[in-house]
Design a protein around this motif. Sequence first.
Motif, PDB file in Angstrom:
ATOM      1  N   PHE A 274      -5.576   2.456   5.290  1.00 43.91           N
ATOM      2  CA  PHE A 274      -4.162   2.516   4.910  1.00 43.91           C
ATOM      3  C   PHE A 274      -3.917   3.146   3.535  1.00 43.91           C
ATOM      4  O   PHE A 274      -2.759   3.325   3.141  1.00 43.91           O
ATOM      5  CB  PHE A 274      -3.578   1.096   4.906  1.00 43.91           C
ATOM      6  CG  PHE A 274      -3.642   0.419   6.247  1.00 43.91           C
ATOM      7  CD1 PHE A 274      -2.625   0.593   7.174  1.00 43.91           C
ATOM      8  CD2 PHE A 274      -4.732  -0.371   6.591  1.00 43.91           C
ATOM      9  CE1 PHE A 274      -2.687  -0.015   8.415  1.00 43.91           C
ATOM     10  CE2 PHE A 274      -4.798  -0.983   7.829  1.00 43.91           C
ATOM     11  CZ  PHE A 274      -3.781  -0.801   8.750  1.00 43.91           C
ATOM     12  N   VAL A 275      -4.969   3.502   2.804  1.00 46.53           N
ATOM     13  CA  VAL A 275      -4.776   3.978   1.428  1.00 46.53           C
ATOM     14  C   VAL A 275      -3.974   5.271   1.386  1.00 46.53           C
ATOM     15  O   VAL A 275      -2.912   5.345   0.741  1.00 46.53           O
ATOM     16  CB  VAL A 275      -6.137   4.165   0.726  1.00 46.53           C
ATOM     17  CG1 VAL A 275      -5.929   4.791  -0.658  1.00 46.53           C
ATOM     18  CG2 VAL A 275      -6.857   2.834   0.593  1.00 46.53           C
ATOM     19  N   PHE A 276      -4.443   6.311   2.039  1.00 48.89           N
ATOM     20  CA  PHE A 276      -3.760   7.604   1.955  1.00 48.89           C
ATOM     21  C   PHE A 276      -2.425   7.626   2.714  1.00 48.89           C
ATOM     22  O   PHE A 276      -1.475   8.281   2.259  1.00 48.89           O
ATOM     23  CB  PHE A 276      -4.688   8.720   2.431  1.00 48.89           C
ATOM     24  CG  PHE A 276      -5.769   9.053   1.439  1.00 48.89           C
ATOM     25  CD1 PHE A 276      -5.500   9.842   0.333  1.00 48.89           C
ATOM     26  CD2 PHE A 276      -7.046   8.537   1.586  1.00 48.89           C
ATOM     27  CE1 PHE A 276      -6.483  10.134  -0.600  1.00 48.89           C
ATOM     28  CE2 PHE A 276      -8.050   8.824   0.665  1.00 48.89           C
ATOM     29  CZ  PHE A 276      -7.763   9.624  -0.438  1.00 48.89           C
TER      30      PHE A 276
ATOM     31  N   PHE B 263       2.535  -3.467   2.555  1.00 51.78           N
ATOM     32  CA  PHE B 263       2.265  -4.872   2.876  1.00 51.78           C
ATOM     33  C   PHE B 263       0.843  -5.028   3.414  1.00 51.78           C
ATOM     34  O   PHE B 263       0.075  -5.883   2.960  1.00 51.78           O
ATOM     35  CB  PHE B 263       3.282  -5.373   3.898  1.00 51.78           C
ATOM     36  CG  PHE B 263       3.103  -6.816   4.293  1.00 51.78           C
ATOM     37  CD1 PHE B 263       3.823  -7.812   3.656  1.00 51.78           C
ATOM     38  CD2 PHE B 263       2.213  -7.191   5.294  1.00 51.78           C
ATOM     39  CE1 PHE B 263       3.665  -9.141   4.013  1.00 51.78           C
ATOM     40  CE2 PHE B 263       2.036  -8.516   5.659  1.00 51.78           C
ATOM     41  CZ  PHE B 263       2.769  -9.494   5.008  1.00 51.78           C
ATOM     42  N   VAL B 264       0.492  -4.177   4.389  1.00 48.74           N
ATOM     43  CA  VAL B 264      -0.829  -4.281   5.009  1.00 48.74           C
ATOM     44  C   VAL B 264      -1.922  -3.901   4.016  1.00 48.74           C
ATOM     45  O   VAL B 264      -2.957  -4.576   3.906  1.00 48.74           O
ATOM     46  CB  VAL B 264      -0.908  -3.395   6.262  1.00 48.74           C
ATOM     47  CG1 VAL B 264      -2.304  -3.459   6.869  1.00 48.74           C
ATOM     48  CG2 VAL B 264       0.130  -3.826   7.283  1.00 48.74           C
ATOM     49  N   LEU B 265      -1.701  -2.808   3.269  1.00 45.00           N
ATOM     50  CA  LEU B 265      -2.709  -2.371   2.305  1.00 45.00           C
ATOM     51  C   LEU B 265      -2.959  -3.439   1.247  1.00 45.00           C
ATOM     52  O   LEU B 265      -4.118  -3.767   0.937  1.00 45.00           O
ATOM     53  CB  LEU B 265      -2.270  -1.069   1.636  1.00 45.00           C
ATOM     54  CG  LEU B 265      -3.184  -0.566   0.506  1.00 45.00           C
ATOM     55  CD1 LEU B 265      -4.577  -0.247   1.044  1.00 45.00           C
ATOM     56  CD2 LEU B 265      -2.577   0.652  -0.174  1.00 45.00           C
ATOM     57  N   GLN B 266      -1.891  -3.997   0.687  1.00 46.81           N
ATOM     58  CA  GLN B 266      -2.059  -5.000  -0.362  1.00 46.81           C
ATOM     59  C   GLN B 266      -2.672  -6.290   0.189  1.00 46.81           C
ATOM     60  O   GLN B 266      -3.423  -6.970  -0.501  1.00 46.81           O
ATOM     61  CB  GLN B 266      -0.711  -5.295  -1.026  1.00 46.81           C
ATOM     62  CG  GLN B 266      -0.160  -4.141  -1.866  1.00 46.81           C
ATOM     63  CD  GLN B 266      -1.026  -3.836  -3.066  1.00 46.81           C
ATOM     64  OE1 GLN B 266      -2.035  -3.134  -2.968  1.00 46.81           O
ATOM     65  NE2 GLN B 266      -0.654  -4.354  -4.211  1.00 46.81           N
TER      66      GLN B 266
ATOM     67  N   THR C 131       0.372  -9.102  -0.724  1.00 44.97           N
ATOM     68  CA  THR C 131      -0.729  -9.639  -1.522  1.00 44.97           C
ATOM     69  C   THR C 131      -0.817 -11.149  -1.369  1.00 44.97           C
ATOM     70  O   THR C 131      -1.920 -11.715  -1.237  1.00 44.97           O
ATOM     71  CB  THR C 131      -0.544  -9.278  -3.004  1.00 44.97           C
ATOM     72  OG1 THR C 131      -0.440  -7.851  -3.133  1.00 44.97           O
ATOM     73  CG2 THR C 131      -1.709  -9.774  -3.837  1.00 44.97           C
ATOM     74  N   MET C 132       0.326 -11.832  -1.381  1.00 45.67           N
ATOM     75  CA  MET C 132       0.333 -13.286  -1.187  1.00 45.67           C
ATOM     76  C   MET C 132      -0.289 -13.659   0.150  1.00 45.67           C
ATOM     77  O   MET C 132      -1.152 -14.540   0.223  1.00 45.67           O
ATOM     78  CB  MET C 132       1.760 -13.829  -1.252  1.00 45.67           C
ATOM     79  CG  MET C 132       2.368 -13.905  -2.635  1.00 45.67           C
ATOM     80  SD  MET C 132       4.035 -14.585  -2.557  1.00 45.67           S
ATOM     81  CE  MET C 132       3.708 -16.210  -1.876  1.00 45.67           C
ATOM     82  N   ALA C 133       0.152 -12.983   1.198  1.00 43.36           N
ATOM     83  CA  ALA C 133      -0.394 -13.270   2.532  1.00 43.36           C
ATOM     84  C   ALA C 133      -1.887 -12.983   2.578  1.00 43.36           C
ATOM     85  O   ALA C 133      -2.665 -13.741   3.168  1.00 43.36           O
ATOM     86  CB  ALA C 133       0.337 -12.438   3.585  1.00 43.36           C
ATOM     87  N   GLY C 134      -2.290 -11.883   1.920  1.00 33.99           N
ATOM     88  CA  GLY C 134      -3.699 -11.523   1.899  1.00 33.99           C
ATOM     89  C   GLY C 134      -4.553 -12.544   1.168  1.00 33.99           C
ATOM     90  O   GLY C 134      -5.672 -12.853   1.598  1.00 33.99           O
ATOM     91  N   CYS C 135      -4.047 -13.079   0.050  1.00 32.95           N
ATOM     92  CA  CYS C 135      -4.782 -14.097  -0.704  1.00 32.95           C
ATOM     93  C   CYS C 135      -5.018 -15.344   0.153  1.00 32.95           C
ATOM     94  O   CYS C 135      -6.126 -15.903   0.184  1.00 32.95           O
ATOM     95  CB  CYS C 135      -4.022 -14.477  -1.968  1.00 32.95           C
ATOM     96  SG  CYS C 135      -4.064 -13.243  -3.282  1.00 32.95           S
TER      97      CYS C 135
END
Length: 503
Positions: free
Chosen positions: A355-357, A374-377, A325-329
Amino acid sequence: MHPSPKASLPWYREVSRTRWKSFFAAWIGYVLDGFDFVLITLVLTEISQEFDLSTVQAASLISGAFITRWLGGAVLGALGDRFGRKLSMVLSILLYSVGTFACGFAWDYTSLFVARLLIGMGMAGEYSASATYVLESWPSRVRNRASGFLISGFSLGSVLAAECYRWVEPALGWRWMFYIGLAPIAIALWVRRALPEAEEWSATVAERESKPNPFRPLFSTPARATANVVLTGAATASLFGVFTPVGAGAVPVLAVVAGIALTALAVQLGGRRGWVLYLSLIITIFVAFLYTWPIQALLPTYLKTELHYSPGQVTNVLFFAGFGTMAGCCLAGFVGDWIGTKKAYACTLIASLVFVFPVFAVSDNLLLLGVLLFVLQALSFGISGLLPRYIGGHFPTESRGAGLGFTYNVGALGGAVAPVLGAQLAEGKSLGGALATLTFAGTVLVVLLVGLDVPGRLNRLMNPDSPHDHLAAGHGAAPLAAPATGGASPGSPGQVRQETGNA
């Protein structure tokens, strides 16, 4: 024409040293915000065992902080509009720190729930005050970065909370998780003691020679003031009934009452030409919380109850999610400044659907689960780092704190609904399947609402002269070097006020 020296500077040098210090003061508040708020999700199973709570009751403890968010966001946001962003930031952090400390002394479900109400009010004020403070201090062309970097602090706080859970809870018990949450508050208050005021807010007050009062429409006459106090009480009491056993059997009726009361307040705050904007933003944010908070709130419970992970394994998985999430932000901030806020939002969310399911199909491979999370968030929850920038751009400076605080935190009731809805759906199937379904469906809806610019389009139908973006260059953007001074310009606060009718 040759570019100016300032235009050719690297982006991080456009942000002065003073602005970086101000950003850090706001960011550390978000770190503590994330730490305090996520604690309840980590110790939910331990609390449930001690107080003998059902899954729905336990989930409602998460929802409790959302019930008062709308009120805290509106009131503290309005205080920020009226008296400056600094005061609102300090009051917010005091509120949620007291609430966190009180959680450690809770003796039953009700006392813990009341403490969560305080946390919700403070957290809401922190979001609106810090977001408007940073956005109004940074240059216009890097305000997506300011938004994304700021929200990344919440994720770091959640990671720190997970690390504390690994060591503190097994040795000292769940109550100490809340006690230690109070210690860092002194740091944030010390850092904020000498902050300069947000430049754009100061310039607006100087130009108008008066302080904004965004709540004026609610208290213009004694009769209206009385009616709105009653509406506020009705909304709060109804939400309390909806998300606690108190309202058992009357939830549909109470939900309708709360919805009517909040809608009435939104219409008055928005005014004749802005009420559609308020309502459409609330709906958009509500759906955004429906897709992010099922995982955010119930992931630890899913890991412990369905995958039977130990506290150490839960912490490891949450590290992947938190850092993702941090990286995504941070990534969202750069992408938003590159291709635009709305386009970045929609494109990133579309990518997250892949990546959800798969995340909930992994059970016995911690590393693979961590990488997928990690990727999903990063793609899903991380793009929420642009929400302050997205919402704030719809409001002029003099009503931005109250407008952002009210719409965001009323919409945040989706975060109160999400864990309860996830728990109820899980009664008919696995919790993991319920979380995946909610996340996928909510994501698709947000892609449509934000990607098609539904709130902005509806607002321009009611108010054709309204700027597309109040935070863009030429609409109250902060200067690159010196604090802003008075003087009219296209899109200036005084002109914008007449265009929108929001103040």
